[in-house]
Design an enzyme around this catalytic site. Sequence first.
Site, PDB file in Angstrom:
ATOM      1  CG  ASP A 192      35.749  49.003  36.597  1.00  0.00           C
ATOM      2  OD1 ASP A 192      36.196  49.979  37.465  1.00  0.00           O
ATOM      3  OD2 ASP A 192      36.319  48.052  36.279  1.00  0.00           O
ATOM      4  CB  ALA A 227      39.100  35.799  36.711  1.00  0.00           C
ATOM      5  CG  ASN A 277      46.471  43.317  40.098  1.00  0.00           C
ATOM      6  OD1 ASN A 277      46.534  42.761  39.011  1.00  0.00           O
ATOM      7  ND2 ASN A 277      46.212  44.724  40.109  1.00  0.00           N
ATOM      8  CG  ASP A 290      39.791  61.361  24.502  1.00  0.00           C
ATOM      9  OD1 ASP A 290      39.629  62.382  23.776  1.00  0.00           O
ATOM     10  OD2 ASP A 290      40.743  60.875  25.227  1.00  0.00           O
ATOM     11  CB  SER A 348      42.463  46.447  36.356  1.00  0.00           C
ATOM     12  OG  SER A 348      41.851  45.982  37.577  1.00  0.00           O
ATOM     13  CG  HIS A 361      39.690  50.579  38.260  1.00  0.00           C
ATOM     14  ND1 HIS A 361      38.898  49.379  37.581  1.00  0.00           N
ATOM     15  CD2 HIS A 361      40.726  50.155  38.418  1.00  0.00           C
ATOM     16  CE1 HIS A 361      39.520  48.259  37.546  1.00  0.00           C
ATOM     17  NE2 HIS A 361      40.862  48.805  38.095  1.00  0.00           N
TER      18      HIS A 361
END
Length: 394
Positions: free
Chosen positions: A142, A288, A272, A151, A344, A174
């Site tokens: 990405d 995909a 999308n 984190d 996503s 992203h």
Amino acid sequence: MAGTESSSTGRYLVLLEDDATVVGARELTRLAGIRTVNTADVVGASAAELFGAADGVVLNELGIALVTAGSDQASALSEAVRSSGPIAAFEAERTVYAIDDAAPAAEAPPAPVDGALTWGLQAVGVNGSTPTGAGVRVAVLDTGLDLQHPDFAGRDIVTGSFVPGEDVHDGHGHGTHVIGTACGPRTPAQGPGYGIASEASIYAGKVLANGGTGSDGGILSGISWAISNGCSVVSMSLGAATEPGQPFSQAFERVAQRAMARGTLIIAAAGNESSRGSGTIAPVGHPANCPSIMAVGAVDARNAIAEFSCGTVDQIGQVDLVGPGVDVHSSWPGAGSKSLSGTSMATPHVAGVATLYAQQHHERAWGLWARLAQKARRLPLPSTDVGAGLVQVP
């Protein structure tokens, strides 16, 4: 990927037959005068770095050449595909995009994030599951990762950048968001747990620039890197829009098959581009739509198909599974968090769950695909929209 269209970079992908990288490179020179460098001969250099020294780069791990070619050279290589020899396919390299945040349907209520886990983790069953992905390597290709995000402190993280002039730091956001869903923490310092494979080894590959764009060559370089590092899962929330009836990439399909043979499952966002409220269902995007890449659509907290989620509109590209993809809460650069919507966001849910199966059942490749499909929660929706159903943890 909402609002983007597939466009060519001006370069080309040359698919070479199995175990034909050497003879294929010779054929490129003989037919078109194209000089190539093989990544197997140069340690530690990316395809982008090698391009300056030659007309093309052979990604040895994948059996793909990325080349520049004039019209006469392109014609010669196209003709070679129709002849017996090492050149199996020839196609234009595409510009690809981070599949952007998509606005959910206006009537959909905000998804709850005030519990111990996000609604997405609850929907896939993380609250009743013990595997954490420990010992499994998962690559997320990405826009990179904010390595300073608290984190991710203390996590096993390996990085690689395949974008010329940019390091792996995520200047877009992203990548940090999708890596958080796939591999982030279940008990962060603040807010709900949002990561599925919370103890997996993270391979953060930057294949999209900070502006959110990249190319087929960058993605393929990242896939090659992931395979060579023994990653069980590759997650890609990126791509380019397609038109109904548009064929899938022969190069990416063969690469996915070769990845499976090496034990690596590639999972990618369906796209999308749909506007279901107005009756428009767009086809699954590139890459995909390749049969050997698992395509992921999105559902909301009510298990309704997301307004934007691409679907199976012909037999070229099919949705295989769906994941939570509306108002998904995850990490964001600068020690923060954010909620986004899109296929996503659904894709790393599936990739994270795949990592848990890889840990618990030691499944790889097609075995992992089969287990994900068999264990999915069936939904009262057309399989053209949701495939086998909503992904579920072991």
